[in-house]
Scaffold this motif. Structure first.
Motif, PDB file in Angstrom:
ATOM      1  N   GLY A  58      -0.002 -34.976  -2.447  1.00 19.15           N
ATOM      2  CA  GLY A  58      -0.732 -35.068  -1.193  1.00 19.15           C
ATOM      3  C   GLY A  58      -1.272 -36.472  -0.937  1.00 19.15           C
ATOM      4  O   GLY A  58      -1.140 -37.378  -1.746  1.00 19.15           O
ATOM      5  N   PHE A  59      -1.904 -36.625   0.226  1.00 15.91           N
ATOM      6  CA  PHE A  59      -2.496 -37.913   0.585  1.00 15.91           C
ATOM      7  C   PHE A  59      -3.718 -38.192  -0.294  1.00 15.91           C
ATOM      8  O   PHE A  59      -4.393 -37.272  -0.767  1.00 15.91           O
ATOM      9  N   THR A  60      -4.004 -39.473  -0.490  1.00 19.08           N
ATOM     10  CA  THR A  60      -5.190 -39.864  -1.252  1.00 19.08           C
ATOM     11  C   THR A  60      -6.265 -40.372  -0.291  1.00 19.08           C
ATOM     12  O   THR A  60      -7.229 -39.690  -0.007  1.00 19.08           O
ATOM     13  N   ASP A  61      -6.084 -41.578   0.208  1.00 19.64           N
ATOM     14  CA  ASP A  61      -7.019 -42.127   1.193  1.00 19.64           C
ATOM     15  C   ASP A  61      -6.203 -42.900   2.218  1.00 19.64           C
ATOM     16  O   ASP A  61      -5.012 -43.132   2.045  1.00 19.64           O
ATOM     17  N   PHE A  62      -6.852 -43.287   3.302  1.00 23.20           N
ATOM     18  CA  PHE A  62      -6.189 -44.070   4.342  1.00 23.20           C
ATOM     19  C   PHE A  62      -6.894 -45.404   4.535  1.00 23.20           C
ATOM     20  O   PHE A  62      -6.949 -45.954   5.647  1.00 23.20           O
ATOM     21  N   VAL A  63      -7.424 -45.922   3.407  1.00 17.82           N
ATOM     22  CA  VAL A  63      -8.087 -47.228   3.428  1.00 17.82           C
ATOM     23  C   VAL A  63      -7.269 -48.232   2.621  1.00 17.82           C
ATOM     24  O   VAL A  63      -7.023 -49.353   3.063  1.00 17.82           O
ATOM     25  N   SER A  64      -6.820 -47.804   1.441  1.00 17.47           N
ATOM     26  CA  SER A  64      -6.050 -48.699   0.586  1.00 17.47           C
ATOM     27  C   SER A  64      -4.618 -48.837   1.085  1.00 17.47           C
ATOM     28  O   SER A  64      -4.117 -47.999   1.845  1.00 17.47           O
ATOM     29  N   ASP A  65      -3.958 -49.906   0.653  1.00 20.54           N
ATOM     30  CA  ASP A  65      -2.557 -50.115   1.020  1.00 20.54           C
ATOM     31  C   ASP A  65      -1.686 -48.966   0.519  1.00 20.54           C
ATOM     32  O   ASP A  65      -0.769 -48.516   1.211  1.00 20.54           O
ATOM     33  N   SER A  66      -1.965 -48.483  -0.696  1.00 24.08           N
ATOM     34  CA  SER A  66      -1.141 -47.408  -1.254  1.00 24.08           C
ATOM     35  C   SER A  66      -1.306 -46.120  -0.445  1.00 24.08           C
ATOM     36  O   SER A  66      -0.325 -45.419  -0.189  1.00 24.08           O
ATOM     37  N   GLY A  67      -2.534 -45.832  -0.037  1.00 25.88           N
ATOM     38  CA  GLY A  67      -2.776 -44.629   0.760  1.00 25.88           C
ATOM     39  C   GLY A  67      -2.119 -44.709   2.123  1.00 25.88           C
ATOM     40  O   GLY A  67      -1.516 -43.744   2.598  1.00 25.88           O
ATOM     41  N   LEU A  68      -2.211 -45.869   2.773  1.00 25.58           N
ATOM     42  CA  LEU A  68      -1.592 -46.046   4.084  1.00 25.58           C
ATOM     43  C   LEU A  68      -0.072 -46.064   3.985  1.00 25.58           C
ATOM     44  O   LEU A  68       0.625 -45.591   4.881  1.00 25.58           O
ATOM     45  N   THR A  69       0.435 -46.602   2.875  1.00 23.80           N
ATOM     46  CA  THR A  69       1.888 -46.618   2.681  1.00 23.80           C
ATOM     47  C   THR A  69       2.430 -45.201   2.538  1.00 23.80           C
ATOM     48  O   THR A  69       3.516 -44.882   3.035  1.00 23.80           O
ATOM     49  N   LEU A  70       1.676 -44.326   1.853  1.00 16.03           N
ATOM     50  CA  LEU A  70       2.075 -42.924   1.757  1.00 16.03           C
ATOM     51  C   LEU A  70       2.193 -42.294   3.142  1.00 16.03           C
ATOM     52  O   LEU A  70       3.169 -41.611   3.451  1.00 16.03           O
ATOM     53  N   LEU A  71       1.188 -42.528   3.985  1.00  8.02           N
ATOM     54  CA  LEU A  71       1.226 -41.976   5.334  1.00  8.02           C
ATOM     55  C   LEU A  71       2.382 -42.567   6.128  1.00  8.02           C
ATOM     56  O   LEU A  71       3.093 -41.846   6.828  1.00  8.02           O
ATOM     57  N   GLU A  72       2.585 -43.882   6.037  1.00  9.45           N
ATOM     58  CA  GLU A  72       3.671 -44.546   6.766  1.00  9.45           C
ATOM     59  C   GLU A  72       5.022 -43.938   6.387  1.00  9.45           C
ATOM     60  O   GLU A  72       5.848 -43.642   7.254  1.00  9.45           O
ATOM     61  N   HIS A  73       5.239 -43.735   5.088  1.00 10.70           N
ATOM     62  CA  HIS A  73       6.498 -43.155   4.632  1.00 10.70           C
ATOM     63  C   HIS A  73       6.640 -41.715   5.121  1.00 10.70           C
ATOM     64  O   HIS A  73       7.716 -41.300   5.569  1.00 10.70           O
ATOM     65  N   TRP A  74       5.558 -40.966   5.072  1.00  4.95           N
ATOM     66  CA  TRP A  74       5.582 -39.549   5.450  1.00  4.95           C
ATOM     67  C   TRP A  74       5.863 -39.369   6.934  1.00  4.95           C
ATOM     68  O   TRP A  74       6.627 -38.499   7.350  1.00  4.95           O
ATOM     69  N   ILE A  75       5.257 -40.214   7.777  1.00  4.30           N
ATOM     70  CA  ILE A  75       5.318 -40.017   9.219  1.00  4.30           C
ATOM     71  C   ILE A  75       6.519 -40.713   9.854  1.00  4.30           C
ATOM     72  O   ILE A  75       6.778 -40.566  11.043  1.00  4.30           O
ATOM     73  N   THR A  76       7.282 -41.459   9.041  1.00  2.20           N
ATOM     74  CA  THR A  76       8.451 -42.174   9.579  1.00  2.20           C
ATOM     75  C   THR A  76       9.453 -41.221  10.208  1.00  2.20           C
ATOM     76  O   THR A  76      10.049 -41.528  11.242  1.00  2.20           O
ATOM     77  N   THR A  77       9.641 -40.054   9.618  1.00  2.00           N
ATOM     78  CA  THR A  77      10.616 -39.090  10.137  1.00  2.00           C
ATOM     79  C   THR A  77       9.939 -37.854  10.720  1.00  2.00           C
ATOM     80  O   THR A  77      10.574 -36.821  10.896  1.00  2.00           O
ATOM     81  N   ARG A  78       8.653 -37.958  11.032  1.00  2.00           N
ATOM     82  CA  ARG A  78       7.915 -36.811  11.567  1.00  2.00           C
ATOM     83  C   ARG A  78       7.040 -37.237  12.739  1.00  2.00           C
ATOM     84  O   ARG A  78       6.572 -38.367  12.792  1.00  2.00           O
ATOM     85  N   SER A  79       6.813 -36.322  13.675  1.00  2.00           N
ATOM     86  CA  SER A  79       5.867 -36.575  14.760  1.00  2.00           C
ATOM     87  C   SER A  79       4.451 -36.164  14.354  1.00  2.00           C
ATOM     88  O   SER A  79       3.481 -36.718  14.865  1.00  2.00           O
ATOM     89  N   TYR A  80       4.378 -35.184  13.440  1.00  2.00           N
ATOM     90  CA  TYR A  80       3.066 -34.660  13.036  1.00  2.00           C
ATOM     91  C   TYR A  80       3.044 -34.494  11.516  1.00  2.00           C
ATOM     92  O   TYR A  80       4.089 -34.455  10.866  1.00  2.00           O
ATOM     93  N   VAL A  81       1.841 -34.376  10.967  1.00  3.73           N
ATOM     94  CA  VAL A  81       1.698 -34.236   9.517  1.00  3.73           C
ATOM     95  C   VAL A  81       2.382 -32.960   9.036  1.00  3.73           C
ATOM     96  O   VAL A  81       3.041 -32.942   8.002  1.00  3.73           O
ATOM     97  N   VAL A  82       2.247 -31.880   9.825  1.00  5.54           N
ATOM     98  CA  VAL A  82       2.867 -30.602   9.487  1.00  5.54           C
ATOM     99  C   VAL A  82       3.527 -30.043  10.744  1.00  5.54           C
ATOM    100  O   VAL A  82       2.898 -29.992  11.797  1.00  5.54           O
ATOM    101  N   GLY A  83       4.771 -29.621  10.659  1.00  3.76           N
ATOM    102  CA  GLY A  83       5.428 -28.930  11.761  1.00  3.76           C
ATOM    103  C   GLY A  83       5.781 -29.829  12.933  1.00  3.76           C
ATOM    104  O   GLY A  83       5.883 -31.051  12.810  1.00  3.76           O
ATOM    105  N   TYR A  84       5.908 -29.193  14.104  1.00  6.84           N
ATOM    106  CA  TYR A  84       6.384 -29.891  15.295  1.00  6.84           C
ATOM    107  C   TYR A  84       5.349 -29.944  16.411  1.00  6.84           C
ATOM    108  O   TYR A  84       5.654 -30.357  17.529  1.00  6.84           O
ATOM    109  N   THR A  85       4.133 -29.520  16.140  1.00 11.89           N
ATOM    110  CA  THR A  85       3.047 -29.597  17.113  1.00 11.89           C
ATOM    111  C   THR A  85       1.775 -30.061  16.393  1.00 11.89           C
ATOM    112  O   THR A  85       1.644 -29.898  15.175  1.00 11.89           O
ATOM    113  N   PRO A  86       0.824 -30.643  17.123  1.00 10.50           N
ATOM    114  CA  PRO A  86      -0.419 -31.080  16.481  1.00 10.50           C
ATOM    115  C   PRO A  86      -1.196 -29.901  15.917  1.00 10.50           C
ATOM    116  O   PRO A  86      -1.195 -28.811  16.484  1.00 10.50           O
ATOM    117  N   SER A  87      -1.865 -30.129  14.777  1.00  9.73           N
ATOM    118  CA  SER A  87      -2.592 -29.055  14.117  1.00  9.73           C
ATOM    119  C   SER A  87      -3.809 -29.636  13.398  1.00  9.73           C
ATOM    120  O   SER A  87      -4.080 -30.838  13.459  1.00  9.73           O
TER     121      SER A  87
END
Length: 229
Positions: free
Chosen positions: A2-31
């Motif tokens: 899972g995600f750790t934080d969105f402050v450090s470079d490593s935490g933001l890099t995780l989100l960047e990689h995850w959201i590259t092929t997705r519109s939302y964190v989970v599924g196809y609509t905001p939640s």
């Protein structure tokens, strides 16, 4: 993991990689998954370094007035979402070597020993059969899932008529999906609608221009999110 934080470079890099092929964190609509992650930010991610995370952040920000009504479990922390350890980005230095293009692979190659005529004939027949099968395969059409915002002129615009006019547009390679009206302020709502397009058949610029021809209802259109299928 899972995600750790969105402050450090490593935490933001995780989100960047995850959201590259997705519109939302989970599924196809905001939640609530998007809400929990969004609420960890004090400012938007740097667009130059994390373009996909920035795009996601700005898109989710548009739903802020209705965060409490979005589906999902609001009791979960942001760390409950994100990649498992097997989905983490691979270190390029340790990435496996690129597989050889099968065009360059000699499936029936011989060694340096002298071949007899029968062996040559069999090999040539198998090569011809392999090439014939490969040529007969057709690649699936490239498609994109798009979320489109359609904005009216004012709060007096009849939104049902606006949506009906949008859905009347019928093209080969275009499929309309779910939609909803999203409040943008001052009593005005926009239409947010999903669609799937075949990339070679549908130009999104032309589609937006056609929607905007409905000058009695439509002020403008924007692509809120897009991902390849």
């Amino acid at each position: 993991m899972g995600f750790t934080d969105f402050v450090s470079d490593s935490g933001l890099t995780l989100l960047e990689h995850w959201i590259t092929t997705r519109s939302y964190v989970v599924g196809y609509t905001p939640s609530q998954a998007d809400v929990k992650c969004f609420q960890q930010f004090k400012t938007a991610p740097a667009v130059e370094k994390y373009p996909h995370a920035y795009r996601w952040y700005k898109h989710i920000a548009s739903f802020e007035p209705e965060f409490s009504s979005l589906p999902g479990d609001p009791s979960k922390a942001h760390t409950a979402y994100g990649p498992e350890s097997t989905e983490l980005p691979v270190n390029p230095a340790k990435a496996p070597a690129k597989e050889e293009d099968d065009d360059d692979v000699d499936l029936f190659g011989s060694d340096d020993e002298e071949e007899d005529a029968e062996a040559v004939r069999i090999r040539e027949e198998r090569l011809a059969e392999y090439k014939k099968k490969k040529e007969g395969k057709t690649k699936p059409a490239a498609k994109s899932l798009v979320t489109l915002d359609v904005k009216p002129w004012d709060d007096e615009t009849v939104m049902k008529e606006l949506e009906e006019n949008v859905r009347k547009i019928d093209k080969d390679g275009l499929v309309w999906g779910a939609s909803k009206f999203v409040a943008v302020g001052f009593g005005i709502k926009k239409l947010q609608i999903n669609l799937v397009v075949e990339d070679e058949k549908i130009s999104l610029d032309d589609l937006q221009a056609e929607i905007e021809e409905d000058e009695d209802h439509v002020q403008s259109t924007d692509i809120a999110a897009m991902q390849k299928l």
